[in-house]
Design a protein around this motif. Structure first.
Motif, PDB file in Angstrom:
ATOM      1  N   PRO A  49       0.778  -1.245   0.000  1.00 50.29           N
ATOM      2  CA  PRO A  49       0.000   0.000   0.000  1.00 50.29           C
ATOM      3  C   PRO A  49       0.808   1.293   0.000  1.00 50.29           C
ATOM      4  O   PRO A  49       0.432   2.233  -0.705  1.00 50.29           O
TER       5      PRO A  49
ATOM      6  N   TRP B 218      -1.011   4.884  -0.155  1.00 48.21           N
ATOM      7  CA  TRP B 218      -1.599   4.770   1.184  1.00 48.21           C
ATOM      8  C   TRP B 218      -0.458   4.624   2.182  1.00 48.21           C
ATOM      9  O   TRP B 218       0.038   3.542   2.447  1.00 48.21           O
ATOM     10  N   GLY B 219       0.014   5.691   2.737  1.00 47.16           N
ATOM     11  CA  GLY B 219       1.201   5.710   3.565  1.00 47.16           C
ATOM     12  C   GLY B 219       2.411   6.022   2.701  1.00 47.16           C
ATOM     13  O   GLY B 219       2.290   6.279   1.502  1.00 47.16           O
TER      14      GLY B 219
ATOM     15  N   SER C  65       0.298   8.497   7.273  1.00 54.78           N
ATOM     16  CA  SER C  65      -1.056   7.994   7.033  1.00 54.78           C
ATOM     17  C   SER C  65      -1.525   7.230   8.270  1.00 54.78           C
ATOM     18  O   SER C  65      -1.159   6.071   8.476  1.00 54.78           O
TER      19      SER C  65
ATOM     20  N   TYR D 234      -3.440   3.860   7.566  1.00 47.46           N
ATOM     21  CA  TYR D 234      -2.563   2.729   7.240  1.00 47.46           C
ATOM     22  C   TYR D 234      -1.861   2.216   8.499  1.00 47.46           C
ATOM     23  O   TYR D 234      -1.722   1.006   8.687  1.00 47.46           O
TER      24      TYR D 234
END
Length: 186
Positions: free
Chosen positions: A54, A59-60, A78, A81
């Protein structure tokens, strides 16, 4: 990150292996055949890869840690995450490990109670059928608080009788003779 998640997943896989071996031994050979082992190893790395990807897709994010010479997740970038990784990687793994080890412990204690009850029945049978040899079996099954080695009492007529020693082969032959009734009693 991949190595971190893979190490946690490997510990989880080892715990599951011990659970199957102790609690479900009939299924062990099926689940851990050579093909099954390849599937378990592949599953660990697939799980680790899926959890590590991710940040590569937004995402992160990963950052280089100069003191450690590797890239690691920047947890502050994030929060969702980070929470996801804590819940899945730590929470899920901890829950599975705990439940597996609790099941192993329950199986162990249940087995100990069964063995203890069987030992008491055998001891009672030996005392009534072979009163003289029952003394040796009692020391082996029940143990003694005053023992030189597990199951051999100072007061028993075992290998350390009055400071002298009896050869182990003679004692082993005597034990085989004394325990031959065990097979008949079962």
């Amino acid at each position: 990150m991949l190595a971190f998640v893979a190490s946690v997943a490997s510990l989880n896989s080892i715990t599951f292996n011990r659970y199957i071996r102790v609690c479900r031994p009939a299924q062990y050979d099926v689940l851990y055949s050579p093909a099954g082992q390849v599937l378990h190893i592949g599953g660990v790395w697939l799980f680790s890869t899926v959890l590590s990807l991710p940040p590569l897709f937004g995402w992160g994010e990963y950052e280089y840690v100069p003191t450690q010479y590797f890239c690691y997740c920047k947890w502050g970038s994030s929060l969702p995450y980070a929470i996801f990784m804590i819940v899945v990687c730590f929470g899920g793994t901890s829950t599975m490990m705990t439940s597996c080890y609790l099941s192993i412990y329950r199986t162990y204690t249940r087995s100990n109670r069964t063995i203890s009850a069987s030992g008491n029945r055998l001891l009672a049978a030996s005392l009534t059928s072979f009163p003289e040899s029952g003394r040796y079996l009692r020391n082996y099954v029940m143990g003694s608080r005053n023992s030189f080695s597990p199951g051999i009492s100072r007061r028993s007529e075992g290998p350390r009788r009055q400071g002298s020693s009896i050869s182990l082969t003679k004692y082993a032959a005597q034990w085989r003779h004394n325990s031959s009734f065990l097979h008949k009693a079962l």
